[in-house]
Design a protein around this motif. Structure first.
Motif, PDB file in Angstrom:
ATOM      1  N   ASP A 229      14.159  56.194 -84.544  1.00 49.59           N
ATOM      2  CA  ASP A 229      15.280  56.035 -85.467  1.00 49.59           C
ATOM      3  C   ASP A 229      15.132  54.738 -86.270  1.00 49.59           C
ATOM      4  O   ASP A 229      15.341  54.720 -87.487  1.00 49.59           O
ATOM      5  CB  ASP A 229      16.602  56.034 -84.700  1.00 49.59           C
ATOM      6  CG  ASP A 229      17.798  55.859 -85.599  1.00 49.59           C
ATOM      7  OD1 ASP A 229      17.988  56.706 -86.504  1.00 49.59           O
ATOM      8  OD2 ASP A 229      18.545  54.874 -85.413  1.00 49.59           O
TER       9      ASP A 229
ATOM     10  N   THR B  79      12.331  55.235 -88.803  1.00 52.96           N
ATOM     11  CA  THR B  79      12.747  56.168 -89.846  1.00 52.96           C
ATOM     12  C   THR B  79      13.727  55.513 -90.815  1.00 52.96           C
ATOM     13  O   THR B  79      13.642  55.727 -92.023  1.00 52.96           O
ATOM     14  CB  THR B  79      13.376  57.424 -89.215  1.00 52.96           C
ATOM     15  OG1 THR B  79      12.395  58.027 -88.375  1.00 52.96           O
ATOM     16  CG2 THR B  79      13.810  58.412 -90.277  1.00 52.96           C
TER      17      THR B  79
ATOM     18  N   ARG C 141      11.650  53.263 -93.045  1.00 55.39           N
ATOM     19  CA  ARG C 141      10.836  54.109 -93.934  1.00 55.39           C
ATOM     20  C   ARG C 141      11.695  54.717 -95.046  1.00 55.39           C
ATOM     21  O   ARG C 141      11.327  54.673 -96.225  1.00 55.39           O
ATOM     22  CB  ARG C 141      10.179  55.213 -93.093  1.00 55.39           C
ATOM     23  CG  ARG C 141       9.094  55.978 -93.785  1.00 55.39           C
ATOM     24  CD  ARG C 141       8.479  57.068 -92.897  1.00 55.39           C
ATOM     25  NE  ARG C 141       8.108  56.633 -91.571  1.00 55.39           N
ATOM     26  CZ  ARG C 141       8.665  57.065 -90.439  1.00 55.39           C
ATOM     27  NH1 ARG C 141       9.622  57.964 -90.457  1.00 55.39           N
ATOM     28  NH2 ARG C 141       8.245  56.617 -89.277  1.00 55.39           N
ATOM     29  N   ASN C 142      12.851  55.269 -94.696  1.00 56.39           N
ATOM     30  CA  ASN C 142      13.734  55.881 -95.688  1.00 56.39           C
ATOM     31  C   ASN C 142      14.291  54.857 -96.669  1.00 56.39           C
ATOM     32  O   ASN C 142      14.407  55.130 -97.865  1.00 56.39           O
ATOM     33  CB  ASN C 142      14.878  56.630 -95.003  1.00 56.39           C
ATOM     34  CG  ASN C 142      14.419  57.884 -94.316  1.00 56.39           C
ATOM     35  OD1 ASN C 142      13.317  58.374 -94.552  1.00 56.39           O
ATOM     36  ND2 ASN C 142      15.261  58.403 -93.436  1.00 56.39           N
TER      37      ASN C 142
END
Length: 132
Positions: free
Chosen positions: A8, A11, A14-15
């Protein structure tokens, strides 16, 4: 409910980079704080701040981008060990990430550290992620 907090964390970063955000907020834990400190020490993020919200706490990370191309400095965040399949490595088995251009973050008996520090301390452990 998140079953893999490290995935999480990766991510969210990254997002946020793909959306060109300057700051990303992540729920805190001691492991995530240490990973954030490693990212800062290795120059992958601009700065970070740990905030207490009378619950679990929040990590605020200021992301770093290349000045000329405006591309994120972190090209890839890759989870290696996961709850369903843990990946462990001995010091001699630790491979360089992208021929030494990237880092691997390990959870060892001596704390969370990079692959280079683990080789120097001659300790192995769970390979959490690769970053380059």
């Amino acid at each position: 409910m998140v079953t893999d907090p490290i995935a999480d964390f990766l991510t969210r970063v990254r997002n946020a980079q793909m959306a060109r955000h300057r700051i990303v907020e992540i729920p805190a834990s001691n492991l995530k704080k240490r990973i954030t400190e490693i990212l800062y020490d290795k120059g992958y993020i601009l700065k970070y701040k740990f905030e207490d919200d009378n619950k679990q706490g929040i990590i605020k990370i200021a992301l770093k981008y290349d000045a000329a191309t405006k591309e994120p400095l972190i090209r890839s965040l890759e989870r290696v060990s996961r709850p369903g399949l843990r990946q462990y490595a001995k010091p001699a088995e630790l491979k360089k990430v992208k021929n030494g251009l990237g880092i691997a973050i390990l959870s060892t008996s001596k704390g969370v550290m990079t692959d280079k520090e683990a080789r120097a301390n001659n300790v192995g452990g769970e390979v959490l992620c690769h970053i380059w």
